[in-house]
Design a protein around this motif. Structure first.
Motif, PDB file in Angstrom:
ATOM      1  N   LYS B  25      34.037   4.531  54.864  1.00  0.00           N
ATOM      2  CA  LYS B  25      33.337   3.526  55.692  1.00  0.00           C
ATOM      3  C   LYS B  25      34.086   3.390  56.993  1.00  0.00           C
ATOM      4  O   LYS B  25      35.288   3.108  56.986  1.00  0.00           O
ATOM      5  CB  LYS B  25      33.387   2.179  54.972  1.00  0.00           C
ATOM      6  N   SER B  41      28.626   1.495  62.633  1.00  0.00           N
ATOM      7  CA  SER B  41      29.130   1.397  61.279  1.00  0.00           C
ATOM      8  C   SER B  41      28.566   2.563  60.502  1.00  0.00           C
ATOM      9  O   SER B  41      27.348   2.745  60.467  1.00  0.00           O
ATOM     10  CB  SER B  41      28.662   0.067  60.681  1.00  0.00           C
ATOM     11  N   SER B  42      29.422   3.373  59.944  1.00  0.00           N
ATOM     12  CA  SER B  42      28.865   4.504  59.204  1.00  0.00           C
ATOM     13  C   SER B  42      29.431   4.576  57.805  1.00  0.00           C
ATOM     14  O   SER B  42      30.582   4.213  57.547  1.00  0.00           O
ATOM     15  CB  SER B  42      29.091   5.810  59.961  1.00  0.00           C
ATOM     16  N   PHE B  43      28.594   5.019  56.920  1.00  0.00           N
ATOM     17  CA  PHE B  43      28.981   5.148  55.529  1.00  0.00           C
ATOM     18  C   PHE B  43      28.613   6.541  55.060  1.00  0.00           C
ATOM     19  O   PHE B  43      27.510   7.018  55.326  1.00  0.00           O
ATOM     20  CB  PHE B  43      28.246   4.104  54.676  1.00  0.00           C
ATOM     21  N   GLU B  44      29.516   7.213  54.367  1.00  0.00           N
ATOM     22  CA  GLU B  44      29.132   8.465  53.749  1.00  0.00           C
ATOM     23  C   GLU B  44      29.899   8.646  52.452  1.00  0.00           C
ATOM     24  O   GLU B  44      30.995   8.104  52.277  1.00  0.00           O
ATOM     25  CB  GLU B  44      29.356   9.649  54.681  1.00  0.00           C
ATOM     26  N   GLN B  45      29.294   9.360  51.550  1.00  0.00           N
ATOM     27  CA  GLN B  45      29.997   9.682  50.313  1.00  0.00           C
ATOM     28  C   GLN B  45      29.542  11.047  49.843  1.00  0.00           C
ATOM     29  O   GLN B  45      28.414  11.483  50.158  1.00  0.00           O
ATOM     30  CB  GLN B  45      29.737   8.630  49.237  1.00  0.00           C
ATOM     31  N   THR B  63      26.009  15.553  49.231  1.00  0.00           N
ATOM     32  CA  THR B  63      26.055  14.119  49.514  1.00  0.00           C
ATOM     33  C   THR B  63      25.226  13.358  48.491  1.00  0.00           C
ATOM     34  O   THR B  63      25.493  12.205  48.185  1.00  0.00           O
ATOM     35  CB  THR B  63      25.526  13.797  50.918  1.00  0.00           C
ATOM     36  N   ASN B  64      24.197  13.985  47.985  1.00  0.00           N
ATOM     37  CA  ASN B  64      23.382  13.239  47.018  1.00  0.00           C
ATOM     38  C   ASN B  64      22.675  14.067  45.940  1.00  0.00           C
ATOM     39  O   ASN B  64      22.021  13.513  45.080  1.00  0.00           O
ATOM     40  CB  ASN B  64      22.345  12.379  47.745  1.00  0.00           C
ATOM     41  N   ARG B 317      33.679  17.713  52.157  1.00  0.00           N
ATOM     42  CA  ARG B 317      32.910  18.901  52.557  1.00  0.00           C
ATOM     43  C   ARG B 317      33.787  20.155  52.613  1.00  0.00           C
ATOM     44  O   ARG B 317      33.282  21.258  52.791  1.00  0.00           O
ATOM     45  CB  ARG B 317      32.306  18.693  53.951  1.00  0.00           C
TER      46      ARG B 317
END
Lengths: 452, 438
Positions: B25, B41-45, B63-64, B317
Motif C-alpha cells: 500500500k 493511493s495505490s494498492f497491489e497484491q 495478481t488475481n 513479479r
C-alpha cells in the motif's frame, strides 16, 4: 454497480473523472551464455480511478476489482483537502475500439517456438568467434488492452501488440573486455520476428564487439562530430523532446518556456513527434483516452509546439496533442513522447563525411540523461571513429557527449536524407515506456566529448 | 493460503515449490511548485510461484488468477533448459530483524501536508523556488513458504521525501529515504535551496585533479562499475572483474566493505532474503582483500557452500536475484572539512548525470558534473557545472587519497518502495585519478 453509473455518481461531486482498466498478457525469455535464465508469462490486470477536484488530482489504483466502490470513495476523500481553483477540462468526444493489425498474434505462438528463436540467436552470437565470451538475448512480447471511460461520456478501448528483441555480445582479448548490443522492437505481431535476418543481425553485434577490442579511448575536448541516425534520434529525444513536454511548464522546468515561434536551432532542423505505426512507441489513444496526434515540435529551427495532456492543454491554452501516457494501471499519465525524430535533410552521409577534415563520428546510443530546466544533457555513444580528411580512420570506444542543448541545436550545419527509426524505453518518474527515436545522420560543430 | 499453493504444486508432480506473497500500500503527496496538487493511493497484491522439476526451475506470477498459477509455473518449468545442478530452496531459517515503524499507521493527510509545508519552509530561507515536493510512504507485507519447511512473514515500512528547487534556470534535487519516519524536511529544504542557488551561479571551469566525491556520487559510480562483480552469478558466468581474486588484494588496504543484512534500521534489513534464507553480516572486502562473493542458494550450491542470504526480490513479479543488502564502507578518522583542507587544487563533486552509463566490464566511467565546487588551497571557492569527469573506479579504489569518517545512506530512491536501491552507507572519498574536461 457498473462503471458508467460509478463514473456518473463521482462526477456529481468532482470536476472530472476517468476510470482506466487494463490487462496485460506477455512473454519474457532471456538466455545468457546458452543458459535460459528467465522465462516468464506475466498476466496482470488492474484499474485506476483518476479525479480532478478544485485543481487537485486524486489517483487510486488497485488490482482488486471487487473493491472498486471503496476505492472510488477513497479517491473522493483524498481530494477533499483541496482548496484550489476549479479547472474546466475541455475534452472532445472520442469513442471507439482500436487495435493494431498483426498477422500472427504473439500469444498464438508457443513458448517453445520463442525459446528456440532465442537459442538460435544465442548460438549465432557465441559461435561467431572464440573471443566472444558471453552473450545475452532477450525476447519480449505483449498485448496491452486498456479501456477508459470518463465523465464526458467517452469510452475508448485500445489493444496494442508489441514485440522486442535485444542481443548483446561481450568480447575479451587479454585484459580488454568490450560489449556491443542491438535491439529491434515494433508494434507488430510475431511475423516481424520470423522475417528478421537473424544471422546478419547477430553477426553485426558480435563483430562490433570484436572491433571495439582494438578501439582507442575517445579523446577529450571539443570536436566537430557526425552523429549516426540512432544517436541523432536519441539526441533530439533527450535534449529537445523532454523540454517540449508541457508538464514542464507546470513546474517551470523547461528552457522552452515563452519560446514558441522563436528560432532555437539551425534552420536545417525539423523535429516531429508522431505515434506512427508500426514503430515501437506508437499508440492510437493515450491514457486519457485522447487521440494520438502528429505534432511538429520544431519547424526549420523554429520552436512550434509543446506536447500536451488535458491539464496542460487547458491551463496553458495549447493544442491538445494526446501525449498523456502511463506505463500501466497503477501509474498516473504524464506527458510523454511517442516517436520523436529529426526529419530528412538534403545531404547524403557521404557528402557530409567528405566535407570534414577533422572530427569524430559517433555511432549508436548506449544511454543518456537530461536536465530539461537547465537545458543540459549527457549521453554515451556505443562507439565512434576518428575522422581525418573525409575518412573514418580509427575506431573509438567509451565516447560521451554532453552539452547545452540550445547551443548544440544552433551548431547543426548538415542534415542527411537517410532517416531511420530505433526502438527504446524512455524513463520518467520511474515509468519506463515503449518509445521510438529517429533521425538521419547530422553534423554538429564544436561539441564537448568526454574521454581520457 | 501459501502452504495450500505449495501443496497443490507438489500434488501436480513438482519436486520443490516456493510461493512468495506480497501486498503493498503506497500513499503519495506531490506538489506542483508549492501547491499540493497530486495525491495518490495505490494498492497491489500478488503471488509469485517458483517450482523445481529435476534440474529445471520455472516461475510465474499473478495478481488475481491463482487457479492458473500452478499450471503456468509448471508449463514454464518444463520449457526451461535444465541447469547444471538440481536447484534448491532453503530448508532452515533463522529470521533476522525487521523495520516497521508504527508511526506510519497514524499518519493523517494533515500530517503529510504538514511535512510538505515544513520542507517548503526550509526552502524559503534560501530564496530558491520549489519545483516539486513529494512525500511518499509504503507498507509492505510479505510472506514466503516453500516445500522444505520454510514459512515466514515480514512487514516493512519505508518513506521517501524528495525536493526539486530552482533558482533562475538552474535546478537541484535531492532525496531523503528511510525505513522509519525519521526524516528532516526543513534540512532537506535548506540544503536543496542552497545548492540550487549555487547551481545558478556555477560556471564550466577547468579545475585541478584532486577530486572529492559526495557519498551519493560515489554510490552511483560504485553501483554501475564495481558492485556487479561481487555477485556470484556474474563471477560464475565469467563476467566479474574479480574472478580468481578471492583472498587476494583487489583494493587499497584502507578499503573495507561489509554486507550486513542484520543492520539495525538498515534500509535493506528484512527477516529473510528473497528466497527465505537467513540474512547475514560478512566482510566482502577486508582491508583491501576480497573475502567473499555474494551468493544465493543456486550459486552457493555450485560451489558446495551455503547461501550468504543475498537473494533480493524486487516484488512478487520478479524472481530473486543476487544483490547486496546493507553495504557499508568503513571510514577513516577524518572529517569532511579535513578532506577539503587537504586539497590544493581540485573539485568537490556534489552531483552527476550519467552514472548508469558506466562500464561494469572495465570499471570505466564518463559522467557529467551536475553541480560541484572548486577547491583551492583547502577552501571551497566557487560552484562549477557541466564539465565531464572520466576515470576508472578500480584504479581509484586501489589508491584513494582520503576517506572521511562520516558516512551517509546513499543510492537512487527509484523503486525504494520495494527492496530498492538505497542500501549503501558510504563515506566521502577523494582521488587524483579522475580527468576533468571542458
Amino acid at each position: 454497480m457498473d462503471l458508467d453509473t460509478l463514473v456518473k455518481k463521482l462526477s456529481e461531486k468532482v470536476d472530472y473523472v476517468e476510470i482506466r482498466q487494463e490487462s496485460y498478457d506477455g512473454n519474457f525469455i532471456q538466455m545468457r551464455n546458452g543458459e535460459l535464465v528467465k522465462v516468464q508469462m506475466p498476466k496482470e490486470s488492474g484499474y485506476c480511478i483518476r479525479i480532478l477536484s478544485n485543481g487537485v488530482w486524486g489517483f487510486v489504483s488497485s488490482t482488486d476489482f471487487a473493491k472498486i466502490k471503496a476505492m472510488a470513495k477513497k479517491a473522493l476523500n483524498i481530494v477533499k483537502i483541496s482548496q484550489g481553483k476549479k479547472i474546466e477540462i475541455n475534452k472532445q468526444s472520442i469513442s471507439g475500439k482500436f487495435k493494431n493489425k498483426v498477422k500472427i498474434k504473439p500469444q498464438d505462438v508457443s513458448i517453445e517456438e520463442k525459446i528456440r528463436f532465442v537459442e538460435a540467436s544465442d548460438k549465432l552470437l557465441r559461435n561467431f568467434d572464440k573471443r566472444i565470451k558471453s552473450s545475452n538475448v532477450v525476447y519480449v512480447d505483449g498485448s496491452r488492452k486498456k479501456n477508459i471511460i470518463d465523465s464526458f461520456g467517452n469510452e475508448v478501448e485500445e489493444t496494442i501488440y508489441r514485440v522486442r528483441f535485444l542481443v548483446s555480445a561481450r568480447a575479451k582479448q587479454g585484459n580488454i573486455i568490450q560489449e556491443s548490443f542491438k535491439t529491434y522492437g515494433k508494434c507488430l505481431g510475431y511475423e516481424t520476428i520470423q522475417k528478421l535476418d537473424l544471422e546478419n543481425f547477430c553477426n553485426k553485434v558480435s563483430s562490433e564487439a570484436l572491433k571495439l577490442l582494438k578501439a582507442m579511448p575517445a579523446p577529450a575536448g571539443r570536436f566537430d562530430i557526425i552523429a549516426d541516425q540512432e544517436l541523432a534520434g536519441v539526441f533530439i529525444h533527450e535534449a529537445v523532446g523532454h523540454a517540449c513536454e508541457a508538464d514542464n511548464l507546470l513546474y517551470d522546468t523547461t528552457i522552452l518556456k515563452n519560446k514558441i515561434n522563436e528560432k532555437i536551432g539551425s534552420e536545417l532542423l525539423t523535429v516531429i513527434d508522431e505515434p506512427r505505426f508500426p514503430e515501437f512507441g506508437a499508440y492510437y489513444v493515450d491514457e486519457e483516452g485522447m487521440k494520438a496526434e502528429k505534432t511538429v515540435l520544431i519547424d526549420q529551427g523554429i520552436f512550434k509546439n509543446f506536447m500536451t495532456d488535458l491539464e496542460t492543454s487547458t491551463k496553458f491554452g495549447l493544442p491538445l496533442t494526446g501525449n498523456a501516457r502511463a506505463l500501466s494501471y497503477d501509474n498516473e499519465p504524464l506527458v510523454r513522447m511517442s516517436c520523436t525524430y529529426i526529419d530528412n535533410g538534403s545531404w547524403t552521409f557521404e557528402e557530409i563525411l567528405e566535407d570534414m577534415k577533422n572530427g569524430i563520428y559517433l555511432a549508436g546510443f548506449k544511454g543518456g540523461q537530461v536536465n530539461p530546466a537547465e537545458g543540459t544533457f549527457l549521453f554515451t555513444a556505443k562507439s565512434g571513429s576518428l575522422i581525418k580528411n573525409g575518412e573514418l580512420v580509427k575506431k573509438l570506444k567509451d565516447v560521451s557527449i554532453g552539452g547545452v542543448t540550445l547551443k548544440v541545436l544552433k551548431n547543426v550545419d548538415a542534415v542527411a536524407n537517410d532517416l531511420q527509426f530505433k526502438d527504446g524505453l524512455c524513463g520518467k518518474d520511474s515509468q519506463n515506456i515503449p518509445n521510438t527515436t529517429g533521425g538521419p545522420h547530422i553534423r554538429v560543430r564544436n561539441v564537448l566529448i568526454g574521454g581520457r | 493460503m501459501l502452504e495450500k499453493i505449495v501443496k497443490q504444486a507438489l500434488k501436480k508432480g513438482v519436486d520443490k515449490a516456493e510461493v512468495f506473497y506480497q501486498s503493498s500500500k503506497n500513499f503519495s503527496y506531490s506538489t506542483v511548485k508549492d501547491k499540493l496538487e497530486k495525491i495518490s493511493s495505490s494498492f497491489e497484491q500478488g503471488f509469485g510461484l517458483r517450482v523445481i522439476i529435476g534440474k529445471k526451475i520455472g516461475f510465474a506470477y499473478t495478481t488475481n488468477k491463482i487457479e492458473k498459477l500452478v499450471s503456468s509455473a509448471i508449463k514454464i518449468c518444463k520449457n526451461s533448459k535444465p541447469l547444471e545442478l538440481k536447484p534448491v530452496f532453503p530448508s532452515k531459517l533463522k529470521p533476522g530483524k525487521t523495520v516497521f515503524d508504527k508511526r506510519f499507521l497514524n499518519l493523517s493527510e494533515k500530517d503529510c501536508h504538514e511535512t510538505i509545508k515544513r520542507t517548503l519552509n526550509g526552502l524559503k530561507k534560501t530564496k530558491a523556488r520549489p519545483v516539486e515536493v513529494s512525500f511518499s510512504y509504503t507498507f509492505n507485507h510479505f510472506s514466503i513458504a516453500n516445500s522444505e519447511g520454510i514459512n515466514c512473514k515480514d512487514s516493512s515500512t519505508s518513506v521517501i521525501l524528495s525536493l526539486e528547487a530552482k533558482v533562475e534556470n538552474s535546478t537541484f534535487s535531492d532525496f531523503q529515504y528511510s525505513r522509519n519516519l525519521d526524516i528532516q524536511p526543513e534540512k532537506l529544504g535548506e540544503e536543496v535551496g542552497m545548492h540550487a542557488k549555487d547551481s545558478s551561479k556555477a560556471k564550466m571551469i577547468r579545475t585541478g585533479k584532486e577530486i572529492l566525491l559526495y557519498p551519493k556520487v560515489f554510490s552511483g559510480l560504485l553501483t554501475f562499475t564495481i558492485l556487479p562483480s561481487f555477485f556470484a552469478d556474474n563471477v560464475q558466468k565469467h563476467q566479474s572483474l574479480f574472478e580468481d581474486k578471492l583472498n587476494k588484494k583487489i583494493f587499497s588496504k584502507r578499503i573495507t566493505l561489509v554486507d550486513d543484512g542484520l543492520m539495525h534500521d538498515g534500509f535493506r534489513t528484512f527477516r529473510f532474503d528473497g528466497e527465505g534464507a537467513t540474512p547475514s553480516k560478512k566482510f566482502v572486502v577486508k582491508e583491501g582483500t576480497l573475502k567473499t562473493f555474494l551468493y544465493d542458494c543456486y550459486t552457493a550450491l555450485k560451489e558446495g557452500r551455503d547461501t550468504t542470504g543475498n537473494a533480493l526480490r524486487k516484488n512478487f513479479r520478479n524472481v530473486p536475484s543476487i544483490s547486496h543488502t546493507n553495504l557499508l564502507m568503513k571510514g577513516e578518522n577524518y572529517s569532511f572539512e579535513n578532506l577539503v583542507e587537504q586539497i590544493k587544487d581540485g573539485l568537490y563533486v556534489r552531483s552527476i548525470l550519467g552514472a548508469f552509463l558506466s562500464n561494469p566490464t572495465t570499471a570505466d566511467f564518463s559522467v557529467k558534473l551536475d553541480l560541484g565546487y572548486e577547491i583551492k588551497n583547502g577552501g571551497i571557492v566557487r560552484p562549477v557545472k557541466n564539465v565531464m569527469l572520466a576515470g576508472n573506479m578500480l584504479k581509484i579504489l586501489e589508491r584513494p587519497l582520503m576517506i572521511s569518517k562520516e558516512t551517509l545512506l546513499a543510492g537512487s530512491p527509484a523503486d525504494a518502495s520495494t527492496y530498492g536501491t538505497p542500501g549503501q552507507i558510504l563515506p566521502w572519498i577523494s582521488t587524483d585519478l579522475i580527468k576533468v574536461s571542458i
